[in-house]
Enzyme design. Structure first.
Site, mmCIF file in Angstrom:
data_model
loop_
_atom_site.group_PDB
_atom_site.id
_atom_site.type_symbol
_atom_site.label_atom_id
_atom_site.label_comp_id
_atom_site.label_asym_id
_atom_site.label_seq_id
_atom_site.Cartn_x
_atom_site.Cartn_y
_atom_site.Cartn_z
ATOM 1 N N LYS A 186 0.713 -1.258 0.194
ATOM 2 C CA LYS A 186 0.064 0.094 0.129
ATOM 3 C C LYS A 186 0.791 1.466 -0.006
ATOM 4 O O LYS A 186 2.334 1.146 0.152
ATOM 5 C CB LYS A 186 -1.089 0.028 1.133
ATOM 6 C CG LYS A 186 -1.975 -1.215 1.038
ATOM 7 C CD LYS A 186 -2.934 -1.362 -0.260
ATOM 8 C CE LYS A 186 -4.039 -2.018 0.051
ATOM 9 N NZ LYS A 186 -3.700 -3.290 -0.119
ATOM 10 N N ASN A 187 0.318 2.372 0.023
ATOM 11 C CA ASN A 187 0.852 3.776 -0.283
ATOM 12 C C ASN A 187 1.776 4.150 1.141
ATOM 13 O O ASN A 187 2.806 4.792 0.985
ATOM 14 C CB ASN A 187 0.075 4.849 -0.433
ATOM 15 C CG ASN A 187 -0.714 4.686 -1.810
ATOM 16 O OD1 ASN A 187 -1.340 3.736 -1.925
ATOM 17 N ND2 ASN A 187 -0.733 5.760 -2.648
#
Length: 388
Positions: A186-187
């Site tokens: 994820k980011n």
């Protein structure tokens, strides 16, 4: 061909975060504690939500959110183009998942399909901000108000995304919750973990207790020098807390989020420009005016009719060139489990099925070099037969 394999995604963790993890281990406070509370406060400040409740996975966060808004037997509408966690959370809470089709342009949930699926038993909608592109929240909130429904935003892809000037996760009123993921792809990451954001104080209180076996106090309230040992249990709960060693990574990652996302956008800009004329590749559409895409994943479609080979063949050819790809997602109703639960079969959700047969995720992560990006582009041009 590349000498080293380029993965589809890879986390970027600073030495500061690693040192902070070591600090937690040395001090002996590794479970949920002061660093977790600090991360929650910083995350709430970043998104603009009143409350941020940390959890050990986004799946856990979705489960808590659904339990906070529905009762067993209630229907919850969501998209077929999502990870299993979205539907599993509904099932875990005793709800009935109702899958609907997607907008073929954005891959987000089809608003018209949502309204058609609403029945007297419907109590909530779970929109998924696919790849980090915000859903049409105005339209969804209008439906929620019209039919008195809760909204749980599956924002696992959308940290840093914005809808009409407001960050995804910003508080949007009663019975409205957003759930983020910190999986390594994820980011930002905490290894595993997630965060639940809301302005609904009742929901936040319920979820905070439910994540720690229904207890009125966490360990950090009980085991500190001035802590009090006694606590109450209001209802049976679960073991879903985040640990301080995760929060140590997460709060440092949050300071780098904007830089991480800006790098993602730079890479996507190259993909969009340099792959625009590639035969057999259908690129994601530009983001709608006024919104911000977080670009968790970059997901073109392989035009299998034009190229004459499948998406899986494309992925195999990329792998043969030492470049990793991924598959997000197979439409959920095509899995045996969810087909049986929902009663849906192949042909029932044509847009989701069309996309799931063709979609591929290309490498996209902040540590990618310009040379890595070039390798991906050149490989695709070779495979699709457009390299000069």
């Amino acid at each position: 061909m590349r000498k080293e394999f380029l993965p589809f995604a890879k986390p970027l963790v600073s030495e500061t975060a690693i040192a902070d993890v070591a600090d937690s281990i040395r001090k002996g406070w590794m479970a949920m504690g002061p660093k977790t509370v600090d991360f929650e406060n910083k995350f709430a400040s970043y998104t603009g939500a009143k409350f941020a409740v940390s959890v050990n996975s986004a799946t856990a966060g979705l489960h808590l959110a659904v339990m906070a808004l529905i009762k067993p037997g209630d229907e919850v509408i969501t998209t077929a183009m999502t990870f299993a966690s979205t539907v599993n959370a509904i099932i875990y809470a005793g709800g009935k998942p109702v899958l609907v089709d997607i907008d073929p342009h954005t891959f987000n949930i089809d608003i018209n399909a949502v309204e058609k699926a609403i029945t007297p038993q419907t109590k909530a909608i779970i929109p998924v901000h696919f790849a980090g592109r915000p859903c049409d929240m105005d339209a969804l909130e209008a439906l929620a108000a019209k039919y008195n429904l809760g909204i749980i935003e599956d924002a696992a892809h959308a940290l840093g995304a914005e809808y009409k000037g407001r960050k995804i996760g910003a508080g949007r009123g009663k019975n409205h919750i957003a759930v983020f993921s910190f999986h390594p792809t994820k980011n930002i990451t905490t290894g595993e973990g997630g965060m639940v954001c809301t302005d609904d104080e009742d929901a936040a209180e319920i979820m905070s207790m439910q994540r720690q076996n229904g207890m009125s106090k966490g360990a950090w309230n009980r085991y500190q020098a001035n802590g009090k040992a006694h606590y109450d249990i209001f209802k049976p709960g679960l073991k879903y807390q985040m640990m301080d060693i995760q929060a140590a990574i997460g709060r440092d990652q949050l300071t780098h989020l904007e830089d991480f996302n800006n790098r993602r956008r730079e890479i996507v800009a190259r993909y969009q420009k340099e792959l625009a004329d590639v035969k057999g590749l259908i690129l994601p559409p530009e983001i709608e005016a006024g919104n911000v895409h977080s670009w968790h994943i970059y997901t073109p479609l392989i035009d299998i009719d034009t190229l004459g080979f499948s998406r899986d063949d494309f992925m195999a050819q990329m792998s043969a060139r030492n470049i990793g790809t991924a598959y997000h997602y197979q439409a959920l109703h095509l899995f045996t489990c969810y087909g049986e639960i929902t009663g849906l079969k192949a042909g029932d959700l044509p847009n989701a099925e069309y996309v799931s047969e063709r979609i591929v995720s290309l490498p996209l992560f902040p540590a990618m070099t310009d040379e890595d990006v070039t390798d991906v582009i050149e490989a695709i041009k070779e495979i699709c037969g457009t390299k000069g």
